[in-house]
Scaffold this motif. Sequence first.
Motif, short mmCIF file in Angstrom:
data_model
loop_
_atom_site.label_atom_id
_atom_site.label_comp_id
_atom_site.label_asym_id
_atom_site.label_seq_id
_atom_site.Cartn_x
_atom_site.Cartn_y
_atom_site.Cartn_z
N GLU A 115 0.54 -1.46 0.13
CA GLU A 115 -0.23 0.13 -0.04
C GLU A 115 0.90 1.13 0.42
N ARG A 116 1.94 0.67 0.41
CA ARG A 116 3.24 2.23 0.17
C ARG A 116 4.05 2.75 -1.16
N THR A 117 3.62 2.05 -1.57
CA THR A 117 4.87 1.79 -2.76
C THR A 117 4.54 3.35 -3.27
N SER A 118 3.18 3.87 -3.71
CA SER A 118 3.73 5.75 -3.56
C SER A 118 3.79 6.33 -3.06
N ALA A 119 4.50 6.34 -2.01
CA ALA A 119 5.28 7.10 -0.90
C ALA A 119 6.37 6.86 -0.45
N CYS A 120 6.63 5.52 -1.51
CA CYS A 120 8.43 4.76 -0.31
C CYS A 120 9.41 4.89 -1.86
N ILE A 121 9.94 6.03 -0.72
CA ILE A 121 11.39 6.79 -1.79
C ILE A 121 12.21 5.27 -2.30
N PHE A 122 12.40 3.86 -2.21
CA PHE A 122 13.21 2.95 -2.84
C PHE A 122 12.14 2.56 -3.69
N PHE A 123 10.68 2.63 -3.24
CA PHE A 123 10.23 2.32 -4.60
C PHE A 123 10.38 3.18 -5.73
N THR A 124 9.86 4.06 -5.68
CA THR A 124 10.06 5.34 -6.62
C THR A 124 11.09 5.97 -7.07
N ASP A 125 12.54 5.41 -6.48
CA ASP A 125 13.31 6.15 -7.44
C ASP A 125 14.72 5.14 -6.95
N ARG A 168 8.06 -1.31 8.53
CA ARG A 168 9.00 -2.12 9.49
C ARG A 168 8.77 -0.60 10.75
N LEU A 169 9.18 0.45 9.63
CA LEU A 169 9.87 1.43 10.67
C LEU A 169 8.66 2.42 10.71
N LEU A 170 7.19 2.36 9.86
CA LEU A 170 6.65 3.21 9.18
C LEU A 170 5.61 3.57 10.91
N PRO A 171 5.31 2.69 11.37
CA PRO A 171 4.45 3.01 13.04
C PRO A 171 6.04 4.33 13.42
N TYR A 172 6.86 4.18 13.48
CA TYR A 172 7.67 5.15 14.35
C TYR A 172 7.92 6.47 13.03
N PHE A 173 8.18 6.14 11.79
CA PHE A 173 8.28 7.37 11.56
C PHE A 173 7.96 7.48 10.07
N ALA A 174 7.28 8.92 9.58
CA ALA A 174 6.89 9.02 8.46
C ALA A 174 7.15 8.98 7.31
N ALA A 175 7.05 8.73 6.16
CA ALA A 175 7.69 7.60 5.17
C ALA A 175 9.35 8.59 4.03
N GLU A 176 8.61 9.66 4.65
CA GLU A 176 9.72 10.44 3.95
C GLU A 176 10.92 10.70 5.29
N ASP A 177 10.79 10.23 6.12
CA ASP A 177 11.56 10.35 7.25
C ASP A 177 12.78 8.96 7.22
N ILE A 178 12.39 8.12 7.00
CA ILE A 178 12.63 6.75 6.56
C ILE A 178 14.13 6.51 6.10
N PRO A 179 15.18 5.88 6.43
CA PRO A 179 16.41 6.67 5.64
C PRO A 179 16.58 6.09 3.86
N HIS A 180 17.01 6.98 3.35
CA HIS A 180 16.32 6.75 1.85
C HIS A 180 17.50 5.83 1.51
N ASP A 181 18.69 5.47 2.10
CA ASP A 181 19.29 3.97 2.11
C ASP A 181 18.65 2.69 2.41
N LEU A 182 17.76 2.96 3.21
CA LEU A 182 17.56 1.86 3.48
C LEU A 182 16.61 0.86 2.59
N ILE A 183 17.45 -0.75 2.81
CA ILE A 183 16.46 -1.53 1.44
C ILE A 183 15.70 -2.45 2.25
N PRO A 184 15.26 -2.61 1.70
CA PRO A 184 13.89 -3.42 2.43
C PRO A 184 14.38 -5.26 3.25
#
Length: 78
Positions: A5-15, A43-59
């Motif tokens: 459900e988060r693909t459109s907001a996930c930096i890993f998916f979009t970039d 797994r980090l979404l309960p703790y951070f907004a999507a844009e605040d999750i480290p960009h270099d974190l891979i799934p």
Amino acid sequence: MAECERTSACIFFTDEAGYSPELWAKMRDAYCFTGDPSCARFRLLPYFAAEDIPHDLIPSDSERADTIIAEVTGGRDN
């Protein structure tokens, strides 16, 4: 499983910048298109907004996600 459900907001998916095309495609197939809840970014979404999750974190980086969650929760899971 359905697409995450988060693909459109996930930096890993979009970039894909910074990832090999092969790695990016494999990770998307394994996590994004299946909605795998073990995705480190998801797994980090309960703790951070999507844009605040480290960009270099891979799934697949569960160990790093565990470390980040422990830092945020003081070692308590929820």
